[in-house]
Write a protein that holds these residues in place. Structure first.
Motif, PDB file in Angstrom:
ATOM      1  N   THR A 302       0.842  -1.188   0.000  1.00 22.73           N
ATOM      2  CA  THR A 302       0.000   0.000   0.000  1.00 22.73           C
ATOM      3  C   THR A 302       0.882   1.244   0.000  1.00 22.73           C
ATOM      4  O   THR A 302       2.031   1.196   0.437  1.00 22.73           O
ATOM      5  CB  THR A 302      -0.937   0.035   1.227  1.00 22.73           C
ATOM      6  OG1 THR A 302      -1.886   1.087   1.096  1.00 22.73           O
ATOM      7  CG2 THR A 302      -0.148   0.260   2.512  1.00 22.73           C
ATOM      8  N   GLU A 325       4.676  -0.650  15.321  1.00 21.89           N
ATOM      9  CA  GLU A 325       3.871  -1.424  14.367  1.00 21.89           C
ATOM     10  C   GLU A 325       4.688  -1.856  13.157  1.00 21.89           C
ATOM     11  O   GLU A 325       4.357  -2.843  12.498  1.00 21.89           O
ATOM     12  CB  GLU A 325       2.667  -0.602  13.896  1.00 21.89           C
ATOM     13  CG  GLU A 325       1.648  -0.296  14.991  1.00 21.89           C
ATOM     14  CD  GLU A 325       2.012   0.945  15.780  1.00 21.89           C
ATOM     15  OE1 GLU A 325       1.296   1.278  16.718  1.00 21.89           O
ATOM     16  OE2 GLU A 325       3.040   1.583  15.428  1.00 21.89           O
ATOM     17  N   ARG A 363      -0.642  -8.183   5.715  1.00 20.68           N
ATOM     18  CA  ARG A 363      -1.830  -7.339   5.573  1.00 20.68           C
ATOM     19  C   ARG A 363      -2.387  -6.911   6.928  1.00 20.68           C
ATOM     20  O   ARG A 363      -2.880  -5.784   7.077  1.00 20.68           O
ATOM     21  CB  ARG A 363      -2.901  -8.103   4.784  1.00 20.68           C
ATOM     22  CG  ARG A 363      -4.091  -7.243   4.392  1.00 20.68           C
ATOM     23  CD  ARG A 363      -5.067  -8.028   3.536  1.00 20.68           C
ATOM     24  NE  ARG A 363      -4.458  -8.500   2.308  1.00 20.68           N
ATOM     25  CZ  ARG A 363      -4.310  -7.756   1.215  1.00 20.68           C
ATOM     26  NH1 ARG A 363      -4.704  -6.502   1.212  1.00 20.68           N
ATOM     27  NH2 ARG A 363      -3.758  -8.267   0.135  1.00 20.68           N
ATOM     28  N   SER A 364      -2.277  -7.772   7.917  1.00 18.93           N
ATOM     29  CA  SER A 364      -2.815  -7.421   9.238  1.00 18.93           C
ATOM     30  C   SER A 364      -2.075  -6.241   9.846  1.00 18.93           C
ATOM     31  O   SER A 364      -2.648  -5.472  10.615  1.00 18.93           O
ATOM     32  CB  SER A 364      -2.715  -8.639  10.167  1.00 18.93           C
ATOM     33  OG  SER A 364      -1.363  -9.053  10.297  1.00 18.93           O
ATOM     34  N   LEU A 366      -0.394  -3.816   7.992  1.00 21.04           N
ATOM     35  CA  LEU A 366      -0.482  -2.620   7.146  1.00 21.04           C
ATOM     36  C   LEU A 366      -1.612  -1.704   7.570  1.00 21.04           C
ATOM     37  O   LEU A 366      -1.454  -0.495   7.667  1.00 21.04           O
ATOM     38  CB  LEU A 366      -0.666  -3.018   5.681  1.00 21.04           C
ATOM     39  CG  LEU A 366       0.564  -3.491   4.920  1.00 21.04           C
ATOM     40  CD1 LEU A 366       0.191  -3.846   3.493  1.00 21.04           C
ATOM     41  CD2 LEU A 366       1.637  -2.429   4.921  1.00 21.04           C
ATOM     42  N   GLY A 367      -2.780  -2.287   7.800  1.00 23.70           N
ATOM     43  CA  GLY A 367      -3.939  -1.473   8.133  1.00 23.70           C
ATOM     44  C   GLY A 367      -3.747  -0.691   9.417  1.00 23.70           C
ATOM     45  O   GLY A 367      -4.152   0.468   9.524  1.00 23.70           O
ATOM     46  N   LYS A 368      -3.112  -1.320  10.421  1.00 21.50           N
ATOM     47  CA  LYS A 368      -2.901  -0.645  11.699  1.00 21.50           C
ATOM     48  C   LYS A 368      -1.925   0.523  11.546  1.00 21.50           C
ATOM     49  O   LYS A 368      -2.100   1.575  12.148  1.00 21.50           O
ATOM     50  CB  LYS A 368      -2.343  -1.637  12.729  1.00 21.50           C
ATOM     51  CG  LYS A 368      -3.240  -2.837  13.007  1.00 21.50           C
ATOM     52  CD  LYS A 368      -2.531  -3.809  13.937  1.00 21.50           C
ATOM     53  CE  LYS A 368      -3.351  -5.074  14.142  1.00 21.50           C
ATOM     54  NZ  LYS A 368      -2.622  -6.060  14.980  1.00 21.50           N
ATOM     55  N   ALA A 370      -0.886   2.237   8.679  1.00 22.18           N
ATOM     56  CA  ALA A 370      -1.156   3.297   7.706  1.00 22.18           C
ATOM     57  C   ALA A 370      -1.858   4.491   8.348  1.00 22.18           C
ATOM     58  O   ALA A 370      -1.506   5.648   8.107  1.00 22.18           O
ATOM     59  CB  ALA A 370      -1.988   2.749   6.551  1.00 22.18           C
ATOM     60  N   SER A 371      -2.837   4.213   9.203  1.00 22.33           N
ATOM     61  CA  SER A 371      -3.602   5.307   9.806  1.00 22.33           C
ATOM     62  C   SER A 371      -2.801   6.069  10.855  1.00 22.33           C
ATOM     63  O   SER A 371      -3.139   7.205  11.198  1.00 22.33           O
ATOM     64  CB  SER A 371      -4.877   4.751  10.449  1.00 22.33           C
ATOM     65  OG  SER A 371      -4.545   3.816  11.468  1.00 22.33           O
ATOM     66  N   THR A 376      -3.882   6.650   3.532  1.00 24.30           N
ATOM     67  CA  THR A 376      -3.711   5.810   2.349  1.00 24.30           C
ATOM     68  C   THR A 376      -4.002   6.625   1.090  1.00 24.30           C
ATOM     69  O   THR A 376      -5.022   7.303   1.005  1.00 24.30           O
ATOM     70  CB  THR A 376      -4.651   4.590   2.414  1.00 24.30           C
ATOM     71  OG1 THR A 376      -4.360   3.842   3.599  1.00 24.30           O
ATOM     72  CG2 THR A 376      -4.464   3.706   1.191  1.00 24.30           C
TER      73      THR A 376
END
Length: 560
Positions: A302, A325, A363-364, A366-368, A370-371, A376
């Protein structure tokens, strides 16, 4: 020829096609480029066919070009307005003062008209945007007749063409070949040495090399030693540097394993992390196994724009330490995009607000992450509301005229849209949630806008080209060479003796102050490294804003 004269759209796009073909011709390390090729072809076709294109076409496409240019440079331009970049900003000021001063001196010494002087400035500085801003400013000089305005605007294009050729060749050879000799360095070795210091781990790669042992890996293990250990406990025991992405028990695959999941003998585990940590994980979990069908989990990618002003001026290493993270989620930075330039993603690479990081990993995780560090990037479609509003604001700003004594100064549509683009691009970079203008779309509009503007200018200027060349033929090459050598040499001395800029970065910065993409391309080829690009991006961004404004400044002074 009658068909071309009656259908200007044919001769316009013929100029683009033939011009870019001419621009691909290579002599050693030198290529003219599509813009210069287009201007040469359009001048010839204009003189032959006498075809004319509406001035409105020029204005519209130049506005698209200059706004797109500002939009793309805006985030980095404002990020560079800090104390750390002050030494690079000094190089841009040297460039502006020198080219304006030399252009005024030549105009006074040889009694040049305002169009020829502006064309010399634009060509010698190898900054195509000056052609537009100067041409537009000439049209607003109140003491000129329409015939004089047309003639002087033609002189801008002709003088630009000749000076650009000599300025381009000079800056490419001077930066890539002569400057390393003057500083007594091998540019390739110096760049590799600097990169190794920046990486902190040695082993800088050549341009055609790839890592044989990539740092980020995934491996499958057969549970023996970790029998009865919870997944969360296992990850904690490894310092949070390895993540368990999937577990296969019998015929059932758990992706990811649920909270509190406990491993048992003969489970198959997919772990992701840095190579050294994965080797350690094997000692804790059990023996490594070949790839297991159904257990492989692809790594996700991402792009995240850094929107938090707290990240500016921090290295990637510092960023990863402040955000656990990165390691606990198995996430790694593989690329840093600044404007349209890719920077080496080394631990010592310093990032700024508006930079776009490419994150690769589980993937688990990345989401944490990025924010926490930004937003994104969503650039799937152009926001034409934002684009149209930006150009309208720029056009209105360009209509403002300020009197300095007897000198009327106006940004014009070009200068107004440049400033508007910078502001709109910077504002968009703060959140990346609105005003999307995908880089490929922005780059296409920028290139096409400039190419069509240059073609229109050349077609109109063709009939005036030959008389000007006969009158000032010897002066134009001299001016093109001098206006490159003088500021570049001063910057070289000041950059080393006073500013203490590292030699590979200084060479790249001097190419950037000249806004010369061919020069930095040649430099990176000689260096076989992207390290000089780190200096180039700062000065390139600043000069892209400052140099187009020299057109109205020069025209205003000479016109008065």
């Amino acid at each position: 020829m009658g068909i071309l004269r009656d259908h200007p759209e044919l001769v316009l796009f013929l100029s683009l096609a033939a011009g870019y073909l001419v621009g691909k011709l290579r002599v050693g390390p030198i290529t003219l480029g599509g813009i210069c090729g287009t201007l040469i072809v359009s001048l010839l076709l204009g003189a032959w066919t006498k075809a004319t294109v509406s001035d409105d076409v020029k204005t519209i496409f130049f506005a698209l070009f200059i706004f797109s240019l500002g939009y793309m440079a805006g985030p980095q331009f404002f990020a560079n307005l800090n104390r750390k970049s002050l030494r690079f900003f000094a190089l841009c000021l040297i460039e502006v003062v020198c080219v304006v001063g030399i252009a005024l001196g030549i105009a006074e010494a040889f009694d040049l008209d305002v169009g020829t002087a502006a064309g010399i400035l634009a060509g010698a500085a190898t900054e195509s945007a000056v052609v537009g801003t100067a041409t537009e400013s000439i049209a607003k000089l109140s003491d000129l007749t329409q015939e004089q305005i047309t003639q002087y605007q033609g002189h801008v294009a002709t003088a630009y063409t000749v000076c650009y050729l000599f300025g381009l060749v000079t800056i490419v050879i001077y930066t890539s070949q002569i400057m390393p000799m003057l500083m007594r360095i091998n540019l390739r070795d110096a760049s590799r040495e600097l990169w190794e210091r920046m990486r902190g781990e040695g082993g800088g790669l050549e341009s055609d090399e790839r890592e044989a042992l990539p740092g980020l890996v995934g491996r499958t293990f057969l549970v023996t030693h970790a029998d009865g250990t919870g997944v969360a406990d296992l990850e904690r025991s490894l310092g949070g540097r390895v993540t368990v992405e999937a577990v296969k028990r019998g015929s059932k695959v758990l992706t990811p394993p649920p909270p509190g999941f406990v491993l048992t003998l003969s489970d198959l585990v997919l772990a992701v992390g840095r190579r050294a940590n994965i080797i350690e994980a094997g000692r804790v979990i059990g023996p490594e196994t070949p790839a297991v069908p159904g257990l492989d989990t692809p790594l996700a990618t991402t792009q995240v724009s850094l929107t938090d002003k707290g990240v500016s001026g921090k290295s990637l290493d510092t960023l990863s330490k402040e955000h656990p993270e990165f390691s606990s989620g198995g996430v790694y930075v593989t690329d840093v995009l600044r404007n349209d330039q890719h920077l080496p993603a080394t631990p010592e690479t310093v990032v700024d607000r508006g930079d776009v990081l490419t994150l690769v990993g589980a993937r688990s995780g990345l989401g944490k992450l990025a924010s926490r560090i930004g937003a994104t990037v969503r650039n799937d479609a152009t926001d034409f509301i934002y684009l149209g509003l930006g150009i309208v604001c720029g056009s209105l700003l360009g209509q403002v005229v300020i009197e300095f004594g007897d000198v009327p100064l106006s940004l014009g549509t070009g200068g107004g849209c440049l400033i508007s683009g910078l502001l709109f691009g910077w504002f968009r970079s703060r959140t990346q949630t609105f005003g999307a203008f995908p880089p490929q779309a922005a780059s296409t509009l920028k290139d096409m806008g400039l190419a069509i503007f240059i073609a229109c200018t050349g077609l109109v200027s063709g009939p005036q080209a030959w008389p000007l060349l006969k009158e000032y033929g010897a002066l134009l090459p001299f001016a093109g060479i001098a206006m490159v050598l003088v500021p570049a040499t001063i910057s070289l001395v000041v950059g080393r003796k006073l500013l203490k800029i590292e030699k590979p970065l200084l060479i790249g910065a001097i190419a950037g102050q000249q806004c010369s993409t061919p020069a930095i391309t040649s430099i990176t080829q000689v260096a076989q490294s992207s390290v000089p690009m780190l200096g180039y991006t700062i000065t390139y961004t600043l000069s892209n804003f400052l140099l187009p404004l020299t057109g109205p400044l020069l025209v205003g002074i000479l016109g008065a």
